[in-house]
Structure formats: C-alpha cells, structure tokens
Design an enzyme around this catalytic site. Structure first.
Site, short mmCIF file in Angstrom:
data_model
loop_
_atom_site.label_atom_id
_atom_site.label_comp_id
_atom_site.label_asym_id
_atom_site.label_seq_id
_atom_site.Cartn_x
_atom_site.Cartn_y
_atom_site.Cartn_z
N THR A 56 39.99 31.43 44.05
CA THR A 56 40.41 30.92 42.74
C THR A 56 40.48 29.40 42.78
O THR A 56 39.93 28.72 41.90
CB THR A 56 41.76 31.53 42.31
N ARG A 86 49.07 28.78 40.03
CA ARG A 86 49.31 30.07 40.70
C ARG A 86 50.72 30.03 41.25
O ARG A 86 51.11 29.04 41.89
CB ARG A 86 48.31 30.32 41.82
N HIS A 120 46.19 38.13 36.34
CA HIS A 120 45.22 37.18 36.90
C HIS A 120 44.03 37.18 35.94
O HIS A 120 42.97 37.74 36.22
CB HIS A 120 44.82 37.64 38.30
N1 ASP Z 1 42.72 37.14 45.31
C1 ASP Z 1 43.33 38.15 44.48
C2 ASP Z 1 44.66 37.66 43.93
O1 ASP Z 1 45.00 36.52 44.08
C3 ASP Z 1 43.44 39.46 45.15
C4 ASP Z 1 44.28 39.53 46.38
O2 ASP Z 1 44.92 38.56 46.78
O3 ASP Z 1 44.33 40.64 46.94
O4 ASP Z 1 45.34 38.43 43.29
#
Ligand code: ASP
Length: 332
Positions: free
Chosen positions: A81, A131, A159
């Site tokens: 991300t 985030r 998300h």
């Molecule tokens: N990258 C994704 C999230 O940030 C999925 C994960 O971390 O499992 O939610």
C-alpha cells in the site's frame, strides 16, 4: 484543498495527451469506506486506471500531478500500500512525504495526537493517506482535516483502496463481475480487505462461499449486508469443498497482530494452504487472489499456474491508486 476548475484540469490532461474528462464526483473527497462507491463511479475509476496503465507502459510517467504533495502516514507496517501510493504519486509527477518507515521517527513517538499530526501534514501536503491500527481512525483524521484523507487500512475496519484494486483485478482477469461465484478463505474476521471487498461486491450479482474456522468467521455486519442484498451465501470449514465451484478464490493470511491470545493464533494459523494438487480440482478459468503478504497460504509451486493472479493484482494497485489520486485531486 487544491481548488481547480474542470477546465484547467482538462488543460492539464490535454498537455499530457489525455482526453478531457467530466468531474468524477471524487474531487476533494475523502476515501474512507467502500460504501462511497457505486457501479458507475467504479467504472469511471477502472477506466482511468486502464489509462494510467497505458501511460506507465508507454512512457513511465506523466506530469498530471506536478507540484502536488502526498503525505503517507503509516502507523502500521506496509509494503504494497505504501510503496504503490508512493510510486503512483511519483509517476504522476507529484512528490511524497513518506512517514512509512515507522512513526517512531516522527513526533507521534513523542505522544503527538492524531489530529495534531494530521493538521501538521495537511499544511505541507495536498492529500494524506493514513494507515492506523484502530478502526474508525481514518474517519477521525478526515473529521479534523481540511485536505482529502484516504484510508489505507484502519485496523480491522476497512481497506477501500485494496478493495478497488481487487475488484479491478477480477474484472480484468475474468472479464466480468456479475454472475461470479466468489470464495473467500482464511481470516474473515480480522481481514479488513475481506470486509471491504465483500461489501463492494454487494453492488453486483454474485454468489459467496466463505471458508474459515469458527473463530475467524465473517463479522455479522458484513454478513447482514450480503443478506440485505439477497445474494446467495454459504459458509464452510473446508476449502476443498468449494474449490471446484468458485470463479475467484480470495485467500488471506491469519492476522496475527489482531489476536489478544497468541495461543489461539497458533491453533488456526496454517489451516488453509492452496497447493498444485488442490488447483487440479479448480475450474480452468478460476483465479487465485491474495491481498499479500502470504505467510504460507499459497504454496510457491502455484505461482507458475496461469490462474495465480496475486502478483498481477498487486501491480494493479499502482494503477488504481494513480487513478484515485488524480480523481481526488481533480485531474482525472
Ligand atoms: N496487506 C493487507 C492489509 O493491510 C492484508 C494483510 O496484511 O494481510 O490489510
């Protein structure tokens, strides 16, 4: 907010070889939840993402967002991300304030509150991606901010940009969304990507099969949303049961960091692994997706199967985020 008329946005588009566009409705908006999207505005974002892909493949970058600044404020770890947002902004000619390598190096570690950090960043940047480990934090940031906030994952909440890229991938890979049977496997309880994607898919005529152990079942609010839309839904513990029937297999890791009791995590981790043997039982055109990172849910031997769509899915993230940044900053 960066005030810009449609006319001047169109001029900028013309300069970089893009056709003029009507206002997408995203200009200046926060992107907090998938509930903000309709089938129409999703189509719009997907069209722009395709244009972005064409630009990147052809010339690598454009000047569409030249002079604009994105702040990436990540209170939780991230690889895809954060780096895809940074790459997206860079390829659009803008720049980034990256607070992604751990807020421990920012004043957050001195005890600064979220509103104060947001107020600071918005005085330097035009848009902020956040985030945060707490559900609802992106909305709190948006309540304080004058600049647009994009939710890059709020705890076990949502998300939304991941759901956009997931849906875009389904459309690109399968060619349609209506009529598909979607299987979601793994940590359906804490997996925010599952929550956002399942909600977004409610805009379409799909069928769901959910696979998880009892303690990781899909939250009731998401299940109720699916039921409200009258979509067929089944739940099971066994992935082998659903694999011959699904068109999309969306598998997730167990979210270790959300467990208060690590012994409970140990009990449920590693329950589901997609192997070449299991893939033999799947449809010839089925696709396997994963939001990544994988921690054992898909064996490496599956990577060479043409149905393994997770790396293409990951790449799509950059095009979708380019489209979203351009739309929110009034240049798409
Ligand atoms: N990258 C994704 C999230 O940030 C999925 C994960 O971390 O499992 O939610």
């Amino acid at each position: 907010m960066v005030a810009q008329s449609n006319a001047s946005a169109d001029k900028d588009r013309k300069k970089v070889g893009l056709a003029p566009k009507l206002d997408s409705g995203f200009y200046g908006q926060d992107i907090i939840s998938v509930s903000q999207f309709t089938r129409e505005n999703l189509e719009y974002i997907f069209d722009v993402a395709e244009e972005m892909r064409a630009i990147v493949k052809r010339v690598g970058a454009t000047d569409l967002l030249k002079g604009t600044v994105l702040a990436c404020l990540f209170y939780e770890p991230s690889t895809r991300t954060s780096s895809s947002f940074i790459a997206a902004m860079s390829r659009l000619g803008g720049t980034v304030i990256p607070i992604t390598q751990g807020v421990q190096f920012s004043s957050v570690s001195k005890g600064e509150s979220l509103p104060d950090t947001i107020r600071t960043l918005e005085s330097y940047a035009d848009i902020i991606v956040i985030r945060h480990p707490e559900m609802g934090s992106a909305q709190i940031a948006a309540d304080y901010a004058r600049k647009p906030i994009i939710n890059g994952g709020d705890g076990v909440g949502e998300h939304p940009t991941q759901a956009l890229l997931d849906l875009f991938t389904i459309k690109e890979e399968v060619g349609r969304i209506d009529g598909l049977h979607i299987g979601m496997v793994g940590d359906l309880r804490y997996g925010r990507t599952v929550h956002s994607l399942a909600r977004l898919l409610c805009l379409y005529d799909v069928q769901f099969s959910f696979v998880s152990p009892e303690i990781l079942r899909l939250p009731l609010d998401v299940m109720n949303k699916i039921r409200e839309h009258g979509l067929p839904v089944a739940e099971t513990y066994d992935v082998a049961e659903i694999i011959p029937d699904v068109d999309v297999l969306y598998i997730t890791r167990v979210q270790k960091e959300r467990f208060a009791d690590l012994a409970q995590y140990e009990e449920v981790k590693g329950l589901y692994v997609i192997t070449p043997e299991l893939m033999k039982r799947a449809k010839e055109k089925m696709i396997v997706m994963h939001p990544l990172p994988r921690v054992g849910e898909i064996s490496y031997a599956v990577d060479s199967d043409p149905r393994a769509a997770y790396f293409r899915q990951m790449e799509n993230g950059m095009y979708i985020r380019m489209a979203l940044l351009a739309a929110v900053l009034g240049k798409a």
